[in-house]
Design an enzyme around this catalytic site. Structure first.
Site, PDB file in Angstrom:
ATOM      1  CB  SER A 127      11.924  13.372  44.296  1.00  0.00           C
ATOM      2  OG  SER A 127      11.328  13.918  45.445  1.00  0.00           O
ATOM      3  CE  LYS A 130      10.680  17.841  44.125  1.00  0.00           C
ATOM      4  NZ  LYS A 130      10.501  16.528  44.771  1.00  0.00           N
ATOM      5  CB  SER A 312      14.597  17.168  45.822  1.00  0.00           C
ATOM      6  OG  SER A 312      13.573  16.240  45.521  1.00  0.00           O
TER       7      SER A 312
END
Length: 474
Positions: A127, A130, A312
Site C-alpha cells: 500500500s 498509494k 489506505s
C-alpha cells in the site's frame, strides 16, 4: 502593639515590592546587568549550571534569534551520519525482515541521502504504492479538483442518464456522513434532478446509467481472487456508491456490479422525490452535450488524497489512478493509469524506480524502489511543490490515526517513545511489509524514509516501527 507591628510589616513588604518592580523596569530598559555590580574578573571556579528548563541568557524576541540561524527556520542540523548508520544497520540485521530489504533516508531540504541499503532495489511496495498514486494525482490534476456525478437528459424525451464521474466515495441513501472528507450524496443528486424534472413538467421517466469514463477490466491482473469477496476492494467502475459496499457500515460484502447497484438506488430515490421510474434500469452512454439535470461534486482532491493515505482506501486510489490517465491522455484503465502515473512522476524528477500494475498496491506485480518513495515524500514537504502537501498531511500519525492508530503499531519499548512524532504510510501483503514517511529529528531536521521488505517470514512491522523511531530520535 501587635496591630502596629502588622501594619509596619505590610508597609515594608509593599515598599520592597515597588522597589523590585522599579529595578526590573530599569534592567529591561537600560540593559542593566548584575555583572556591573561585581568585579570584571573571571571566576576561578565554574559556576553552577542553571536548573533544567531555566534560560541561561535573557529571553529575547524570536526575530533576532531566527535572523542569526544559518538555515531557514524549522531546519535543524543534519543528524550525525555515523550514529544513524550504526543504529539503522543494527536494526536491519533483524531476522524478521527476511533476506530482501531496501532502505532510503533522505534530507528534505537538500535531497542528501543520509542512509541507504539497496535503495534502488525493485521491491513489492504493497500500500505504499498509494504515495506514488496520490503524488501523481495532485501533480496532474491539482489539489482543488473535484469529481462530479451527474444526471443528464437522455436522447429521447422522458429519459434520464446517471453519469458516473469516478467518485467511489459517493454516499448512498443509507450512508451516515460523519467523517472527513464530506461525501457527495446520491440522495442530494436525486433531489436536485427531481426538482429540475418537475420544473419541466416531467414526472415519469426511464433511467439508464453511463460508466464510460473508465475503461478496461474491473480487476487488476495482480489481484488475488479473494480481494473482492473479502472486502479489500470493489470492481473498479466510474459509477460506484459507498465504495461498492452492499452496506456502507461493513467492509464486506462488496457488490458484484457497482454501477447497476448505484443506479437502482438512484431510481428508488427519484421515486421518493416524486418522479416515477418506469421499466428496467439499463446501461447506456449519455448523448454528447446532454443537458444537465442535476450534479453533485466530491470533496476537493487534497481531501480525497488525505483520506486515501490515512485510511489506505484501495477504491479511491484506483479511481485516482484512472483520473490521472484521463488527464494525461491515456485510456482510463489499469494499463493506461500505470503509464500516466509514470509520466507524471518523471516530470517530478522521479524517472526510475516506479513500475505499477494498479494504483492501490494490492497487485503483487508492482515494484517501487525505496529511493523513489523517499523522494516522492520529500517533494510533498518541499516549498517548490505546494500542491503536493496533502501527501504529507495525509500520512497516518504513529499511535493516533489511520493504519498507525490501530493499537498494534509503535507499541514496543524501542518505538513507543516516538508516538505522535512519526508520520508514515504502511504497506502489508503476504510476506511484504513496508513503511514510508517523514519525521522531524530531535534537532528539528525534516527527513523522509522508506523501509521495504518483500520476503518477510511472518511479520516485520515491529522492526519497521523501530527503524522509523531511530530516524525520529536521531
Amino acid at each position: 502593639m501587635a496591630r502596629r507591628d502588622r501594619l509596619v510589616m505590610l508597609t515594608t513588604l509593599a515598599v520592597l515590592q515597588i522597589l523590585t518592580i522599579v529595578i526590573g523596569v530599569y534592567a529591561m530598559t537600560t540593559e542593566f546587568s548584575l555583572s556591573a555590580l561585581t568585579s570584571g574578573s573571571s571566576p576561578t571556579k565554574p559556576t553552577a549550571s542553571p536548573a533544567e528548563g531555566t534560560p541561561s541568557v535573557p529571553v529575547v524576541t524570536a526575530g533576532p534569534v531566527l535572523a542569526q540561524l544559518p538555515v531557514k527556520p524549522g531546519d535543524g542540523p543534519l543528524p550525525t551520519k555515523g550514529t544513524l548508520t550504526k543504529q539503522l544497520a543494527s536494526a536491519l540485521g533483524d531476522d524478521a525482515l527476511g533476506d530482501r530489504v531496501g532502505v532510503a533516508v533522505i534530507d528534505t531540504a537538500t535531497g542528501e541521502q543520509l542512509f541507504a541499503a539497496n535503495p534502488d532495489a525493485a521491491v513489492t511496495p504493497a500500500s505504499t504504492t498509494k504515495i506514488i498514486t496520490c503524488s501523481a494525482a495532485l501533480a496532474a490534476l491539482g489539489p482543488d479538483t473535484r469529481f462530479s456525478t451527474r444526471a443528464v437528459q437522455g436522447s429521447a424525451p422522458g429519459t434520464v442518464v446517471l453519469v458516473g464521474g469516478g467518485d467511489p466515495l459517493l454516499a448512498g441513501p443509507t450512508a451516515k456522513q460523519s467523517g472527513y472528507p464530506k461525501q457527495a450524496s446520491l440522495a442530494t443528486l436525486a433531489s436536485r434532478t427531481a426538482a429540475t424534472l418537475k420544473s419541466q413538467g416531467v414526472r415519469k421517466i426511464t433511467l439508464s446509467y453511463d460508466t464510460s469514463l473508465f475503461t478496461g477490466t474491473a480487476k487488476a491482473a495482480g489481484w488475488k481472487p479473494n480481494y473482492i469477496p473479502d472486502g479489500e476492494v470493489a470492481p473498479v467502475h466510474a459509477l460506484t456508491m459507498d465504495v461498492g459496499r452492499q452496506d456502507p457500515r461493513f467492509r464486506s460484502p462488496r457488490v458484484p456490479d457497482p454501477p447497476r447497484y448505484a443506479a437502482d438506488a438512484f431510481a428508488r430515490l427519484l421515486t421518493k422525490y416524486g418522479i416515477k421510474v418506469t421499466g428496467s434500469v439499463r446501461q447506456a452512454k449519455a448523448p454528447a452535450g446532454a443537458a444537465e439535470l442535476g450534479r453533485v461534486d466530491s470533496a476537493p482532491l487534497y481531501a480525497l488524497v488525505e483520506h486515501t493515505l490515512t485510511h489506505s482506501d484501495n477504491d479511491m486510489a484506483e479511481a485516482l489512478m484512472r483520473h490521472v490517465a484521463i488527464k494525461e491522455g491515456q485510456e482510463a484503465s489499469f494499463a493506461g493509469g500505470a503509464k500516466a502515473v509514470a509520466a507524471v512522476m518523471q516530470r517530478l524528477g522521479i524517472a526510475q524506480g516506479v513500475s505499477l500494475d494498479d494504483g492501490s498496491g494490492l497487485s503483487i506485480r508492482n515494484r517501487i524502489s525505496p529511493n523513489a518513495l523517499a523522494k516522492a515524500i520529500a517533494l510533498s514537504g518541499s516549498p517548490a511543490h505546494p500542491g503536493l502537501h496533502a501527501v504529507a498531511s495525509g500520512m497516518p500519525i504513529a499511535g493516533f490515526s489511520g493504519t498507525l492508530g490501530n493499537g498494534r503499531r509503535f507499541v514496543g519499548s524501542d518505538s513507543k517513545g516516538q508516538v505522535g512524532l512519526v508520520r508514515a504510510k504502511t504497506g502489508t501483503l503476504n510476506h511484504v511489509n513496508t513503511l514510508a514517511g517523514l519525521a522531524t529529528t530531535k534537532d528539528g531536521r525534516l527527513v523522509t524514509y522508506a523501509f521495504m521488505a518483500d520476503r518477510v517470514p511472518v511479520n516485520a512491522e515491529p522492526v519497521l516501527d523501530r527503524l522509523a523511531a531511530i530516524v525520529a530520535r536521531s
